[in-house]
Design a protein around this motif. Structure first.
Motif, short mmCIF file in Angstrom:
data_model
loop_
_atom_site.label_atom_id
_atom_site.label_comp_id
_atom_site.label_asym_id
_atom_site.label_seq_id
_atom_site.Cartn_x
_atom_site.Cartn_y
_atom_site.Cartn_z
N UNK A 68 0.83 -1.21 0.00
CA UNK A 68 0.00 0.00 0.00
C UNK A 68 0.87 1.26 0.00
N UNK A 69 2.00 1.18 -0.61
CA UNK A 69 2.89 2.33 -0.70
C UNK A 69 2.87 2.90 -2.11
N UNK A 70 3.45 4.05 -2.25
CA UNK A 70 3.52 4.72 -3.54
C UNK A 70 4.25 3.86 -4.56
N UNK A 71 3.73 3.81 -5.76
CA UNK A 71 4.44 3.18 -6.86
C UNK A 71 5.15 4.25 -7.67
N UNK A 72 6.37 3.92 -8.07
CA UNK A 72 7.19 4.83 -8.87
C UNK A 72 7.42 4.18 -10.22
N UNK A 73 7.17 4.97 -11.27
CA UNK A 73 7.13 4.42 -12.61
C UNK A 73 8.39 4.72 -13.40
#
Lengths: 113, 113
Positions: B99-104
């Protein structure tokens, strides 16, 4: 099942005008909410996120969003847009410990001079 | 700081040919890794995610497969490409906590002819 709905596929607006991009979600459990921006032919960049605490979240480039639990909404706002804000904007919700995100279909913001 | 790389940036392949797209992450350990596809004018579809080496979860049955041979390497493959495999492929990472930020990453544009 969780879902995210972005109510507008395209939002045209004149430069220096305010803008609101709408996002509604559906979930029976607590959620984390995100807004991402995608410029043409690029990856997604995080604008802002709501995890807990204050329902008004400020992000990069002058954007902010307000989490409204009763209306299950997380609308994105900017008081004065620039030409450079022209991009695709995605709302997303994270609802499980796998970290998976559910994305809306995206809203194209078109800022006109 | 963490960075995520994808290559190639652009790829044109004939129908029936094999595919290998690579994603690598730097500056973090034990990340969750994700592959998304974005068809023209549409939102993001999660294809695969991985919580560790050799651990792959498929979200949508299709012509593609994924592998994670090393902790920070994620590969998307196909034995025989279809026209419908054309699109913009995005890799993302997040910390393992969930449930953490995804970095693309910057994405790979694939055109199957």
């Amino acid at each position: 099942a969780q879902s995210v709905t972005q109510l507008d596929s395209q939002v045209p607006v004149f430069e220096e005008a305010p803008v609101e991009l709408r996002c509604n979600y559906s979930s029976s459990v607590s959620v984390y909410l995100f807004w991402y921006v995608q410029y043409p032919n690029q990856g997604l960049q995080l604008l802002l996120k709501y995890l807990s605490g204050s329902t008004l979240v400020k992000g990069i480039n002058g954007f902010e969003a307000e989490f409204n639990k009763s209306q299950t909404s997380f609308h994105l706002r900017k008081p004065s847009v620039h030409i450079s804000d022209t991009a695709e904007y995605f709302c997303a919700v994270s609802v499980s410990n796998t970290g998976k995100l559910i994305f809306g279909q995206g809203t194209t913001l078109q800022v006109k001079p | 700081s963490q960075t995520i790389h994808q290559w190639p940036a652009t790829l044109v392949q004939p129908v029936g040919s094999p595919l290998s797209l690579e994603c690598t992450v730097e500056g973090t350990s034990n990340p969750n890794l994700y592959w998304y596809r974005q068809a023209a004018g549409r939102g993001l579809q999660l294809l695969f995610y991985s919580v560790g080496i050799g651990q792959i979860s498929s979200e949508v049955p299709q012509n593609l497969s994924a592998s994670r041979p090393q902790d920070r390497q994620f590969i998307l493959s196909s034995k025989k490409l279809l026209l419908s495999d054309s699109g913009f492929y995005l890799c993302a990472w997040s910390v393992r906590r969930g449930r953490e930020t995804q970095y693309f990453g910057p994405g790979t544009r694939l055109l199957v002819l």
